[in-house]
Design a protein around this motif. Structure first.
Motif, short mmCIF file in Angstrom:
data_model
loop_
_atom_site.label_atom_id
_atom_site.label_comp_id
_atom_site.label_asym_id
_atom_site.label_seq_id
_atom_site.Cartn_x
_atom_site.Cartn_y
_atom_site.Cartn_z
N CYS A 62 5.65 5.48 -0.73
CA CYS A 62 4.38 4.79 -0.45
C CYS A 62 3.40 4.95 -1.61
O CYS A 62 2.68 4.01 -1.95
N SER A 65 4.74 2.60 -4.33
CA SER A 65 4.60 1.20 -3.91
C SER A 65 3.15 0.74 -4.02
O SER A 65 2.86 -0.35 -4.53
N LYS A 66 2.23 1.57 -3.56
CA LYS A 66 0.80 1.24 -3.61
C LYS A 66 0.32 1.13 -5.06
O LYS A 66 -0.41 0.19 -5.41
N ALA A 69 1.83 -2.09 -6.61
CA ALA A 69 1.19 -3.29 -6.06
C ALA A 69 -0.16 -3.53 -6.74
O ALA A 69 -0.51 -4.67 -7.06
N ASP A 75 2.24 -9.94 -5.07
CA ASP A 75 2.07 -10.69 -3.82
C ASP A 75 2.74 -9.93 -2.67
O ASP A 75 2.31 -10.00 -1.52
N LYS A 76 3.84 -9.22 -3.00
CA LYS A 76 4.60 -8.49 -1.97
C LYS A 76 5.40 -7.40 -2.67
O LYS A 76 5.84 -7.62 -3.79
N MET A 77 5.57 -6.28 -2.02
CA MET A 77 6.51 -5.26 -2.50
C MET A 77 7.80 -5.40 -1.69
O MET A 77 7.74 -5.59 -0.47
N ASN A 78 8.93 -5.31 -2.37
CA ASN A 78 10.22 -5.23 -1.68
C ASN A 78 10.76 -3.82 -1.87
O ASN A 78 10.97 -3.38 -3.00
N VAL A 79 10.97 -3.12 -0.77
CA VAL A 79 11.43 -1.73 -0.81
C VAL A 79 12.76 -1.65 -0.08
O VAL A 79 12.85 -2.04 1.09
N ARG A 96 7.04 -8.34 -6.24
CA ARG A 96 7.39 -9.75 -6.09
C ARG A 96 6.16 -10.64 -6.17
O ARG A 96 5.06 -10.25 -5.74
N GLU B 45 2.87 -4.03 4.58
CA GLU B 45 3.58 -3.13 3.66
C GLU B 45 3.69 -1.74 4.30
O GLU B 45 2.76 -1.33 5.02
N ALA B 81 12.68 -3.19 3.54
CA ALA B 81 11.44 -3.86 3.93
C ALA B 81 11.17 -4.93 2.87
O ALA B 81 10.75 -4.59 1.76
#
Lengths: 140, 140
Positions: A62, A65-66, A69, A75-79, A96, B45, B81
């Motif tokens: 997290c 990811s944060k 981003a 626009d979007k995170m893919n995890v 993404r 997210e 995700a």
């Protein structure tokens, strides 16, 4: 004794190390594409980690990811933890955009990797290490 | 007030509810394909969840993943995700076999969904509810 999978090593650059995981940047300039690799030997599934490592992984995931981003205005995170080819547990964190060449599908298998040029790679890694690698939030 | 996204509702069946998330089974008999949906409004997210919810999510995800891997004798679990199309946060848990039609690639976009027949679906849901829905390990 943890050793990074050879294919991951070949296809990526190390950004920094969190208490549990190594942070790698994939050598593919098409997407800002990062991978977390928990430094635990012989683990292939998230549920194969100890309870404590699972909690540390979600914290690190997290946190990364944060940061990504924000840095890359995603626009979007893919995890995703797939691992059908490289079995060593690794969790993709891909920035993404709704304008990227694979959108809205997943990125895997759409385009061949486009390697970074050396200067761009070094600049990006330096900048990321400053922003991502010096924070204490993910310290266990 | 949490409401399940309409497309998720249309494409899946509810298996059970964990303290944080709903457990859904996708209506695609090609793969044993499940989705965890944290019952939180407006979250897209994982890093958008509170710290407490993030920890609960990884507990529920690992619990589900381990159960599914055992029940379906998975060769690999794919946990992801993405959310590029349906933005409501949902985490795929897909049982993969090295003999399945998408292996070793990801499953998205490879084949159109193959709906379950009614009897098979009911049998599977009954059986899953018995095994997955009655455990206290994931209780917050």
């Amino acid at each position: 004794m943890f050793e990074l999978d050879l294919r991951l090593r070949k296809d990526s650059f190390e950004v920094c190390r969190f208490p549990l995981s190594r942070v790698l940047m994939m050598n593919d300039a098409t997407y800002p594409w990062f991978v977390l690799v928990p430094q635990r030997e012989g683990i292939t599934e998230i549920h194969g980690l100890t309870d404590g490592d699972q909690l540390q992984l979600i914290r690190e995931s997290c946190y990364l990811s944060k940061k990504l981003a924000t840095i890359f205005c995603a626009d979007k995170m893919n995890v995703a933890a797939l691992g059908n080819v490289v079995s060593q547990l690794h969790i993709h964190h891909i920035v993404r955009y709704n304008s990227d060449p694979a959108w809205p599908g997943p990125v895997w298998g759409v385009l061949p990797a486009m390697p970074y040029d050396e200067d761009e790679k070094e600049r990006l890694l330096d900048s990321l290490r400053t922003v991502i690698g010096r924070d204490i939030e993910v310290t266990a």
